[in-house]
Design a protein around this motif. Structure first.
Motif, short mmCIF file in Angstrom:
data_model
loop_
_atom_site.label_atom_id
_atom_site.label_comp_id
_atom_site.label_asym_id
_atom_site.label_seq_id
_atom_site.Cartn_x
_atom_site.Cartn_y
_atom_site.Cartn_z
N GLU A 141 1.07 -1.22 -0.21
CA GLU A 141 -0.07 0.55 0.02
C GLU A 141 0.75 0.89 -0.37
N GLN A 142 1.95 1.48 0.74
CA GLN A 142 3.21 2.42 0.63
C GLN A 142 3.39 2.67 -1.01
N ALA A 143 3.24 2.04 -2.02
CA ALA A 143 3.73 2.22 -2.98
C ALA A 143 2.85 2.67 -3.55
N THR A 144 1.76 2.66 -3.49
CA THR A 144 0.19 3.35 -3.57
C THR A 144 0.80 4.48 -3.42
N PHE A 145 0.48 4.98 -1.72
CA PHE A 145 0.50 6.24 -1.70
C PHE A 145 1.66 7.10 -1.76
N LYS A 146 2.43 6.35 -2.28
CA LYS A 146 3.47 7.19 -2.54
C LYS A 146 3.48 8.33 -3.77
N ALA A 147 2.58 7.08 -4.25
CA ALA A 147 2.36 7.79 -6.02
C ALA A 147 1.23 8.45 -6.36
N LEU A 148 0.72 8.66 -5.23
CA LEU A 148 -0.92 9.45 -4.80
C LEU A 148 -0.10 11.16 -4.07
N MET A 149 1.51 10.49 -3.66
CA MET A 149 1.81 12.14 -2.89
C MET A 149 2.81 13.09 -4.42
N ASP A 150 3.36 12.03 -5.36
CA ASP A 150 4.28 11.80 -6.27
C ASP A 150 3.01 12.70 -7.11
N HIS A 151 1.94 12.62 -7.41
CA HIS A 151 1.24 12.94 -8.98
C HIS A 151 -0.14 14.08 -8.58
N PHE A 152 -0.43 13.46 -7.49
CA PHE A 152 -1.60 14.26 -6.85
C PHE A 152 -1.32 15.82 -5.76
N PRO A 153 -0.98 16.78 -5.82
CA PRO A 153 -0.98 18.07 -5.31
C PRO A 153 -2.12 18.01 -4.13
N ALA A 154 -3.12 18.25 -4.48
CA ALA A 154 -4.74 18.35 -3.75
C ALA A 154 -4.34 17.03 -2.48
N PHE A 155 -3.61 15.75 -2.69
CA PHE A 155 -3.86 14.98 -2.07
C PHE A 155 -2.82 15.17 -0.74
N ARG A 156 -1.24 15.27 -1.46
CA ARG A 156 -0.51 15.57 -0.38
C ARG A 156 -0.51 17.21 0.48
N ARG A 157 -1.50 17.72 0.12
CA ARG A 157 -1.68 18.96 0.93
C ARG A 157 -2.02 18.74 2.00
N LYS A 158 -3.19 17.11 2.22
CA LYS A 158 -3.78 16.59 2.69
C LYS A 158 -2.49 15.85 3.76
N ILE A 159 -1.61 15.88 4.04
CA ILE A 159 -1.11 15.13 4.57
C ILE A 159 0.71 15.52 5.39
N ALA A 160 0.75 15.44 6.39
CA ALA A 160 1.51 15.73 7.15
C ALA A 160 2.90 14.49 7.57
N PHE A 161 3.56 14.69 8.65
CA PHE A 161 4.64 13.86 8.97
C PHE A 161 5.30 13.60 10.09
N LEU A 162 5.53 12.47 10.70
CA LEU A 162 6.08 11.80 11.79
C LEU A 162 7.03 12.17 11.54
N PRO A 163 8.97 12.98 11.95
CA PRO A 163 9.70 12.64 11.49
C PRO A 163 10.33 11.80 11.82
N GLU A 164 11.73 11.62 10.99
CA GLU A 164 12.60 10.13 11.52
C GLU A 164 12.91 9.72 13.27
N TRP A 165 13.10 11.21 13.45
CA TRP A 165 13.69 11.29 15.44
C TRP A 165 12.82 11.41 16.24
N LEU A 166 11.33 11.16 15.99
CA LEU A 166 10.36 10.86 16.69
C LEU A 166 10.04 9.07 16.95
N ILE A 167 10.10 8.71 15.50
CA ILE A 167 9.90 7.69 14.95
C ILE A 167 10.83 6.66 14.35
#
Lengths: 215, 235
Positions: A141-167
């Motif tokens: 599922e992660q590969a599909t998620f990355k493809a959505l992030m790559d190609h759909f700006p409206a999609f990625r504008r809804k996404i925030a992150f949990l940083p590597e130093w935290l996880i």
């Protein structure tokens, strides 16, 4: 904020999964969260990595946020509440995803109970596997998620992150203050994963159990 | 609060850039994917993205083949800028807003990054007395033995970094003396919060790690040092 922590693993993760599940269950209790763990696939036709989306979708109506944990992610610090993490890192967005050196990592994520999330989860499931191979050799599922992030700006504008130093993950720097560590269970032996989990619980989080050898 | 603003963090290094980036990271701001972690001399971490470091090093080396790395050799003073390789566009870094991306090498590569920045975006330039920078860089050799042990070479690294910062200043640069970030006056804190448009969790900054020596500025660097201070006080 009502948070529900959700996990799912099958027999292939039985021993390590029981440990990360018990830690997550106690953590949920401490912070007043619901906790749901499936010890079997919800749809036998789908890889467990895709089953997580079914589990999250089923549980989303019952909380403000669902926090998903892969069975190979261990909560290190129980003094950090899930509510505080979501408040701090969401910036008004509807989904938080962990990061690693390759970009987003869907092993740990939090998603808000809202119309966008339900539509997105269903679309994610329906889209299914991404076939180009651009986003990793496994068609998870992660590969599909990355493809959505790559190609759909409206999609990625809804996404925030949990940083590597935290996880942390096995390729990250070691951070004593890490909230969790995601051990990338497909890269290490189940026996090593189980041993690491047991020792972290008994000895505490240390560099010794951070970078497990590749199986 | 004002509109949320993204930022790049500039500075020679050893001038509270890690303290600032760490405070922003603990506020929930994106500082990179693969983050440089703690070392004995910097136990709270660097909050720099390893890929950006490597990328900037390669870009600098493209036009200055003598450059061997940050704190190792000064970048050629005649170095201007080059465009990033087409195959390595940095845009994924700027999806993760708000962001605060830190690298001392931005002094040399800023113009290559600029087209990809998500607006509004500003540059926060941190600096400290060059003699204190040299002392701090020499201490850091305990973790990174490849750092130059020649104080004159380290002074040149400091000078070249800030000369390039000033040359690249496009009006979006804001200057902060080290003491206004870690000195506890709060002056720098309030100003940065005002510029970025959100409250920052400053509790990450460990005052026990602060080395505020304030040695005399070497004669040859006085003009540059004064110019940086002037810009900090007038901003």
């Amino acid at each position: 904020m009502k948070v529900r922590i959700v996990m799912l693993y099958d027999d292939s993760y039985a021993e390590a999964g029981r440990i990360s599940e018990s830690v997550a269950r106690a953590y949920a209790l401490k912070w007043g969260c619901d906790f749901v763990c499936y010890r079997h696939a919800l749809c036998q036709d789908l890889n467990p990595s895709w089953n997580k989306l079914l589990a999250v979708t089923l549980n989303l109506p019952y909380a403000d946020w669902v926090l998903w944990l892969d069975a190979d992610a261990l909560i290190i610090r129980d003094d950090i509440s899930p509510q505080s993490v979501i408040e701090r890192f969401s910036w008004g967005r509807s989904m938080l995803v962990s990061l690693d050196k390759w970009g987003v990592c869907c092993g740990v994520f939090a998603i808000q109970n809202c119309a966008w999330s339900l539509v997105m989860l269903n679309a994610w499931i329906e889209l299914g596997e991404e076939e180009s191979g651009t986003y990793g050799k496994n068609k998870w599922e992660q590969a599909t998620f990355k493809a959505l992030m790559d190609h759909f700006p409206a999609f990625r504008r809804k996404i925030a992150f949990l940083p590597e130093w935290l996880i942390n993950n096995r390729d990250s720097w070691f951070w004593q203050e890490a909230w969790m560590c995601h051990f990338w269970g497909t890269a290490v032996s189940r026996e090593m994963l189980t041993l690491a989990f047991r020792n972290i619980i008994s000895e505490g989080w240390s560099p010794k159990w951070h970078k497990l050898p590749i199986a | 609060m004002a509109q949320i603003t993204n930022c790049l963090i500039f500075g020679s290094g050893r001038c509270a850039t890690s303290a600032l980036a760490g405070a922003l990271a603990h506020t929930g701001v994106f500082t990179g994917f693969h983050i440089l972690g703690p070392t004995p001399q910097q136990p709270s971490g660097y909050f720099e993205d390893k890929w950006i470091n490597e990328w900037n090093d390669k870009v600098i080396q493209m036009s200055d083949p003598g450059y061997r790395g940050l704190f190792i050799t000064p970048v050629n003073r005649d170095y201007l800028y080059v465009n990033l390789p087409v195959a390595a566009k940095p845009w994924p870094y700027f999806w993760m807003g708000p962001y605060a991306i830190k690298d001392p090498r931005f002094a040399y590569t800023y113009r290559a990054w600029k087209p990809y920045l998500v607006q509004p975006s500003i540059a926060l330039v941190l600096f400290r007395n060059p003699s204190d920078f040299v002392k701090s860089a020499l201490r850091l050799r305990a973790d990174f033995p490849m750092i130059s042990e020649d104080p004159k070479e380290l002074e040149a690294i400091w000078r070249n970094n800030y000369e390039h910062v000033l040359a690249n200043d496009d009006g979006t640069f804001h200057y902060f003396d080290y003491h206004t970030i870690v000195g506890g006056s709060g002056h720098g804190h309030a100003k940065i919060e005002s510029l970025l448009g959100y409250k920052i969790d400053w509790s990450h900054i460990d005052m026990k790690l602060v080395h505020a020596e304030d040695g005399p500025c070497p004669e040859g660097l006085l003009d540059l040092w004064r110019e940086l201070r002037k810009r900090a006080s007038s901003g």
